[in-house]
Scaffold this active site. Structure first.
Site, PDB file in Angstrom:
ATOM      1  CD  GLU A  45      68.487 -22.207  23.786  1.00 13.92           C
ATOM      2  OE1 GLU A  45      68.228 -23.597  24.553  1.00 13.92           O
ATOM      3  OE2 GLU A  45      67.189 -21.437  24.030  1.00 13.92           O
ATOM      4  CE  LYS A 114      67.070 -24.438  27.730  1.00 10.62           C
ATOM      5  NZ  LYS A 114      66.478 -24.620  26.257  1.00 10.62           N
ATOM      6  CB  CYS A 150      65.524 -21.121  26.242  1.00  3.74           C
ATOM      7  SG  CYS A 150      63.892 -20.819  25.352  1.00  3.74           S
ATOM      8  N   GLY A 295      43.216 -23.048  -8.601  1.00  2.00           N
ATOM      9  CA  GLY A 295      43.151 -23.019  -6.513  1.00  2.00           C
ATOM     10  C   GLY A 295      43.397 -22.087  -5.671  1.00  2.00           C
ATOM     11  CG  ASN A 374      44.873 -41.131  -6.553  1.00  2.00           C
ATOM     12  OD1 ASN A 374      44.334 -39.892  -6.550  1.00  2.00           O
ATOM     13  ND2 ASN A 374      45.092 -42.303  -5.431  1.00  2.00           N
ATOM     14  CB  THR A 398      50.237 -26.232  -3.164  1.00  2.00           C
ATOM     15  OG1 THR A 398      49.616 -26.961  -4.321  1.00  2.00           O
ATOM     16  CG2 THR A 398      51.199 -25.822  -4.140  1.00  2.00           C
ATOM     17  CE  LYS A 522      47.333 -40.527   0.860  1.00  2.00           C
ATOM     18  NZ  LYS A 522      46.475 -40.440   0.269  1.00  2.00           N
TER      19      LYS A 522
END
Length: 553
Positions: A45, A114, A150, A295, A374, A398, A522
């Site tokens: 598709e 479609k 689909c 970490g 911060n 991360t 955020k």
């Protein structure tokens, strides 16, 4: 009339907007099908444009360019099998459609539109395309093929219409993106269609990454009764020839390539590697860098990056403050050495002193708080972005899904970056993922074998190390509790009452709900990341930034 029919399935990886490149891939597949004596070569598709192209698809100049490429492709593939390929088209109604074209004899011989337009999760097709009337099958070399696109095959209606109109088998071209355990969902729906229509069904899916989504392939062929005949691998580009034979009971697919699929953890990890690899390749970046803290989150991101791009293309940077433990220093260096990538050591103490001095007159009379913590994170973001700009290396961020959900990250600090491979992986699963990668290696990984992530990183209590003796558990419930509540509130769209019924403390659930809602701004500014679940932040879950509602239960 022939009693054999060969279809070449091209499970390939297109790039959104690269019309010439996608057409070239289609032609290469066509030539391979021609050499193999195929009757038709099929691509997924929207392959010609790449998928999903979002609002690019409604730009008139783009659609016009698609049509010119399609015409040229048809002319180039005149002498040989039919070529089936997806793309947009403007119908007789002058509306835009998600279409599937059959090119034969140097022209567009047939066009299917479609019918069912998905408008959920990451899909927004109702605002982009119009539906058309249900259509019948397409004839190729005397064989009538139903081609539901689909979503059309997820409901009985369209396949039933093809069967009633004389289809002899069903070809379903797809652009179906990954979420965990989705293959079983697809398979169950297609088995239902086969049982209903009594025809063989060929499910063709694309592969490759596009922004946050990865298309995982896994194309397959079912005979009547839902009996599998072919199963292609997940994530890999594959061209496979499928033979069908006419019997007294209609067409049947002969047994062909059959690949067992990996488990859910391996598929999740493969998605994160593929998403980053394709994001880099398709945007033109060659190298990445990331802050390596010692970490677990930065350790798995570094590992994903090396597996995706090779150690020579990954820079790890340790940016310690006075709160960085010796254990973190040792662990970060060990990860970089185990992976074989560049490791830079850039202490932030002097920069932090300068910022503290600059802000001193304005902060006079106040007590140190989250602001000072911060500042450290934002200094790191500043330095990492400077390295990114100077050396043309894309910065990876991360933050795991647990942190992304509750805002346990510093905007313009550790949230700075161009891509986040683990954005949709909860913290508890990050631990499992690290253990899995230490114990497993695959040919598609460019990184080394073995336990590349030190056991100390996996077993030590998580900490942002922005103040003395800090632990994540000082600010958040333990991760098994946090992730359990988030699974209910985010992935299941559940209520506070559902959390309590599952055994979680109501105060914890209310607190997590509050953090989830106030962190929306955020997430609105965060980097894209690989989609692993069907409730990933961004397109799957869209909430207002300004929102005063809270669950009263």
């Amino acid at each position: 009339m022939s009693d054999r029919f060969r279809i070449t399935l091209a499970q390939l990886n297109p790039t959104v907007g690269d019309l010439a490149g996608n057409a070239a891939k289609a032609r290469t597949a066509w030539e391979e099908g021609k050499a193999a004596g195929a009757d038709i070569v099929a691509l997924p598709e929207m392959f010609l444009t790449g998928y999903q192209a979002q609002d690019l698809i409604v730009k008139p100049a783009f659609v016009a360019h698609v049509q010119s490429e399609l015409t040229a492709l048809a002319e180039a593939c005149t002498d040989g099998p039919a070529l089936a390929i997806g793309g947009p088209s403007v119908g007789e109604d002058l509306k835009l459609h998600n279409s599937y074209f059959v090119l034969q004899g140097g022209k567009i011989a047939s066009t299917v539109h479609k019918y069912f337009l998905p408008n959920f999760n990451v899909f927004d097709e109702v605002r982009l395309f119009s539906r058309d009337m249900m259509q019948g099958p397409v004839a190729v070399n005397g064989v009538r093929i139903g081609m539901p696109i689909c979503e059309d095959a997820w409901y009985p209606d369209v396949v039933e219409a093809h069967e009633e109109s004389g289809a002899e088998f069903i070809l379903v071209p797809n652009g179906s993106p990954y979420f965990r355990d989705k293959f079983e969902t697809r398979l169950n729906h297609m088995v239902a269609r086969v049982v209903e229509c009594g025809l063989p069904l060929i499910y063709l899916n694309m592969v490759g990454g596009q922004d946050d989504q990865v298309f995982d392939g896994g194309s397959f062929v079912l005979n009547p009764g839902g009996v599998p005949a072919v199963q292609l691998p997940t994530f890999d580009e594959v061209i496979s020839h499928v033979d069908l034979e006419r019997t007294d009971n209609g067409w049947r697919a002969l047994d062909g390539d059959f690949t067992q699929h990996p488990d859910a953890m391996e598929q999740d990890y493969r998605v994160m590697v593929t998403a980053l690899r394709d994001y880099m390749a398709k945007t033109g970046f060659k190298k990445v860098l990331l802050g390596l803290s010692g970490g677990i989150d930065s350790a798995i991101v570094a590992t994903i990056a090396v597996d995706a791009l090779g150690a020579e293309n990954v820079r790890c940077v340790m940016l310690p403050s006075e709160y960085t433990s010796q254990g973190s220093l040792d662990d970060a260096k060990a990860v970089a050495e185990n992976l074989g990538c560049q490791y830079d050591f850039v202490p932030i103490g002097k920069t932090r002193d300068a910022v503290t001095k600059t802000l001193g007159p304005l902060f006079e009379g106040t007590k140190p708080d989250l602001t000072e913590e911060n500042v450290q994170s934002r200094i790191r973001g500043l330095l990492l972005m400077a390295l990114s700009n100077k050396f043309g290396e894309m910065l990876l961020t991360t933050g795991n899904k647990s942190e992304v959900a509750v805002g346990y990250a510093t905007i313009y600090g550790d949230m700075a970056g161009g891509y986040n491979p683990i954005k949709d992986m909860y913290k508890t699963r990050v631990f499992d993922c690290c253990r899995w990668r230490n114990a497993n290696h695959r040919a598609w990984m460019m990184g080394p074998e073995g336990a590349v992530i030190p056991e100390a990183i996996i077993t030590k209590p998580p900490s942002a190390e922005l103040r003395e003796d800090q632990k994540d558990s000082d600010s958040l419930p333990d991760y098994p509790v946090l992730d359990g509540i988030l699974q209910i509130l985010v992935d299941e769209d559940g209520s506070i009452a559902d959390c309590v019924a599952a055994g979680y403390d109501r105060a914890d659930a209310k607190r997590i709900e509050h953090l989830l809602y106030i962190s929306e701004y955020k997430r609105f500014q965060s980097a894209p990341g690989a989609r692993l679940s069907k409730r990933a932040f961004w397109l799957d879950r869209r909430y207002p930034i300004v929102n005063r509602w809270r669950d009263p239960s």
